[in-house]
Design an enzyme around this catalytic site. Structure first.
Site, PDB file in Angstrom:
ATOM      1  N   HIS A   1       0.834  -1.210   0.000  1.00 40.80           N
ATOM      2  CA  HIS A   1       0.000   0.000   0.000  1.00 40.80           C
ATOM      3  C   HIS A   1       0.864   1.255   0.000  1.00 40.80           C
ATOM      4  O   HIS A   1       0.676   2.150  -0.845  1.00 40.80           O
ATOM      5  CB  HIS A   1      -0.904  -0.023   1.238  1.00 40.80           C
ATOM      6  CG  HIS A   1      -1.823   1.144   1.356  1.00 40.80           C
ATOM      7  ND1 HIS A   1      -3.177   1.055   1.146  1.00 40.80           N
ATOM      8  CD2 HIS A   1      -1.590   2.455   1.661  1.00 40.80           C
ATOM      9  CE1 HIS A   1      -3.739   2.238   1.317  1.00 40.80           C
ATOM     10  NE2 HIS A   1      -2.794   3.107   1.631  1.00 40.80           N
ATOM     11  N   GLU A   2       1.806   1.339   0.929  1.00 44.79           N
ATOM     12  CA  GLU A   2       2.650   2.530   1.027  1.00 44.79           C
ATOM     13  C   GLU A   2       3.620   2.636  -0.154  1.00 44.79           C
ATOM     14  O   GLU A   2       3.893   3.737  -0.644  1.00 44.79           O
ATOM     15  CB  GLU A   2       3.415   2.537   2.349  1.00 44.79           C
ATOM     16  CG  GLU A   2       2.529   2.560   3.591  1.00 44.79           C
ATOM     17  CD  GLU A   2       1.568   3.738   3.621  1.00 44.79           C
ATOM     18  OE1 GLU A   2       1.884   4.797   3.036  1.00 44.79           O
ATOM     19  OE2 GLU A   2       0.489   3.608   4.229  1.00 44.79           O
TER      20      GLU A   2
ATOM     21  N   HIS B   1       1.836   4.262  -3.105  1.00 46.73           N
ATOM     22  CA  HIS B   1       1.790   5.729  -3.001  1.00 46.73           C
ATOM     23  C   HIS B   1       3.122   6.339  -3.444  1.00 46.73           C
ATOM     24  O   HIS B   1       3.157   7.280  -4.249  1.00 46.73           O
ATOM     25  CB  HIS B   1       1.520   6.144  -1.553  1.00 46.73           C
ATOM     26  CG  HIS B   1       0.112   5.945  -1.099  1.00 46.73           C
ATOM     27  ND1 HIS B   1      -0.987   6.326  -1.834  1.00 46.73           N
ATOM     28  CD2 HIS B   1      -0.378   5.419   0.061  1.00 46.73           C
ATOM     29  CE1 HIS B   1      -2.092   6.048  -1.154  1.00 46.73           C
ATOM     30  NE2 HIS B   1      -1.745   5.494  -0.006  1.00 46.73           N
TER      31      HIS B   1
END
Length: 230
Positions: free
Chosen positions: A29-30, A33
């Site tokens: 997820h990170e 980004h």
């Protein structure tokens, strides 16, 4: 052991599979980004060493501990400077959406692999009960948890990705109002999460929907493989 079991969200024997799940889910997820921010011209996360699949740089210790004992936690948010984007609002939406979409794809991939294990006869061929139980536990956590993160992070309340998406999409005057009241809407978010009477109408339904989405995807892939529903 019994007292620790009462504290943790999952039984102690299932804890390793939950830890593996959150390591993968939060890290990807990170990273998503950071990757898209860098791709669109903002090197902030990359220069801080956040554009990596190394879980250690993404994890917040307190957030992980809280996740284990309360069922809610967080990773370290990736810093993004939208001023570096050539089209800040459009690229900001994509960067914000990249995290939840990565969890959606992880959930779908998990469902595909799990269905394939049944369709190819692998599950039936496993005679070791511990290994079989480990597979059930892992996929039983990994698939719905990633679908949960996908839906949860799209809630339009700060500090979630859904809020950043709405903020970038909204016209200037509305965006100004959102930013003006942002500090207060954070409290609304915390109330929804931590007050049992409210979380019963927010987090609990999300858990139920996530489980259902996971089941639907698994059965869809099983059908595509010509295998009956579980």
């Amino acid at each position: 052991m019994d007292s620790l079991d009462r504290i943790l969200v999952y039984p102690l024997q299932q804890l390793p599979f939950f830890l593996i799940t959150i390591v993968i889910a939060f890290t990807v997820h990170e990273f998503a980004h950071a990757y898209f921010a860098n791709k669109f011209g903002d090197p902030t996360a990359r220069l801080l060493g956040r554009m990596t699949l190394n879980p250690a740089v993404h994890f917040d210790l307190f957030g992980i501990i809280l996740l284990l004992i309360a069922g809610f936690g967080w990773a370290r948010p990736v810093p993004v400077n939208r001023d570096n984007f050539s089209r800040p609002r459009l690229m900001g939406v994509i960067v914000s959406a990249a995290g939840p979409i990565s969890n959606l794809l992880l959930g779908i991939l998990g469902a595909l692999i799990y269905a394939a294990l049944f369709a190819t006869g692998v599950m039936e061929s496993i005679t070791n009960e511990q290994l079989l139980r480990a597979i059930y536990w892992f996929f039983g956590m990994f698939i719905p948890f990633n679908f949960f993160l996908f839906v949860f992070n799209l809630i339009p309340l700060p500090p979630l990705d859904g809020y950043r998406i709405v903020e970038d999409i909204a016209p200037g005057p509305i965006r100004g109002k959102l930013q003006q009241y942002e500090q207060w809407t954070v409290f609304i978010f915390l109330l929804i999460i931590f007050i049992p009477g409210l979380s019963a109408y927010t987090i609990r339904p999300l858990n139920t929907w996530s489980q259902q989405i996971a089941t639907d995807f698994i059965n869809l892939f099983l059908k595509l493989f010509g295998y009956g529903a579980l």
